[in-house]
Design a protein around this motif. Sequence first.
Motif, short mmCIF file in Angstrom:
data_model
loop_
_atom_site.label_atom_id
_atom_site.label_comp_id
_atom_site.label_asym_id
_atom_site.label_seq_id
_atom_site.Cartn_x
_atom_site.Cartn_y
_atom_site.Cartn_z
N GLU A 14 0.80 -1.23 0.00
CA GLU A 14 0.00 0.00 0.00
C GLU A 14 0.83 1.28 0.00
OE1 GLU A 14 -2.74 -0.30 3.23
OE2 GLU A 14 -3.72 -2.07 2.39
N SER A 15 2.15 1.14 0.18
CA SER A 15 3.00 2.32 0.23
C SER A 15 4.42 1.96 -0.19
CB SER A 15 3.02 2.90 1.65
OG SER A 15 3.60 1.96 2.54
N LYS A 16 5.24 2.97 -0.40
CA LYS A 16 6.63 2.73 -0.76
C LYS A 16 7.39 2.00 0.35
CE LYS A 16 7.13 6.43 -4.13
NZ LYS A 16 7.84 7.65 -4.49
N PRO A 17 7.20 2.38 1.63
CA PRO A 17 7.90 1.62 2.68
C PRO A 17 7.51 0.13 2.69
CG PRO A 17 7.13 3.69 3.56
CD PRO A 17 6.54 3.57 2.19
N GLU A 18 6.26 -0.18 2.42
CA GLU A 18 5.84 -1.58 2.38
C GLU A 18 6.50 -2.30 1.20
OE1 GLU A 18 1.60 -2.00 2.51
OE2 GLU A 18 1.50 -1.31 4.58
N THR A 19 6.61 -1.62 0.06
CA THR A 19 7.27 -2.21 -1.11
C THR A 19 8.74 -2.50 -0.79
OG1 THR A 19 5.80 -1.03 -2.61
CG2 THR A 19 7.84 -1.88 -3.55
N LEU A 20 9.42 -1.55 -0.14
CA LEU A 20 10.82 -1.75 0.21
C LEU A 20 10.98 -2.87 1.24
CD1 LEU A 20 12.11 1.93 0.35
CD2 LEU A 20 12.59 0.19 -1.39
N LEU A 21 10.04 -2.98 2.17
CA LEU A 21 10.09 -4.06 3.16
C LEU A 21 9.95 -5.42 2.47
CD1 LEU A 21 10.25 -5.05 6.06
CD2 LEU A 21 7.80 -4.58 6.29
N LEU A 22 9.03 -5.52 1.53
CA LEU A 22 8.87 -6.77 0.78
C LEU A 22 10.12 -7.11 -0.02
CD1 LEU A 22 5.21 -6.28 -0.47
CD2 LEU A 22 6.01 -8.05 1.12
N ALA A 23 10.73 -6.09 -0.64
CA ALA A 23 11.95 -6.32 -1.41
C ALA A 23 13.08 -6.77 -0.48
CB ALA A 23 12.34 -5.06 -2.17
N ALA A 24 13.16 -6.17 0.71
CA ALA A 24 14.18 -6.57 1.67
C ALA A 24 13.99 -8.03 2.08
CB ALA A 24 14.14 -5.66 2.90
N LEU A 25 12.74 -8.42 2.30
CA LEU A 25 12.46 -9.81 2.65
C LEU A 25 12.86 -10.74 1.52
CD1 LEU A 25 8.98 -9.39 4.36
CD2 LEU A 25 11.13 -10.01 5.48
#
Length: 101
Positions: A14-25
């Motif tokens: 839903e947001s850029k921070p969530e996208t980055l968190l998923l990419a980090a995972l």
Amino acid sequence: MIDVWSDPDYFFAESKPETLLLAALDYSLEKIIVYAAPKRRGSILFRTIAGRLGRRIVYVPLGTLNRATVKKLRTMHVLIERSATSPATTFGDGALEAQRR
């Protein structure tokens, strides 16, 4: 590595921070992912995804870090070539150290 902003696997973020968190995972070589933010976003969905990938999300409130550390965290360098990453293995004054295996 695919462009995380257009990766269809992250469509539900839903947001850029969530996208980055998923990419980090997805892309991290480490088992522990540090998520430093003003507010906790790690819903049960993100913890479930982390668990399935053999990772764990550790939340660090930005308010607990000093200004210099927050400034360093907000500056991110994406290094494409492996040869270019060796000088960048130490973050700041040694506060965070990435170890390649």
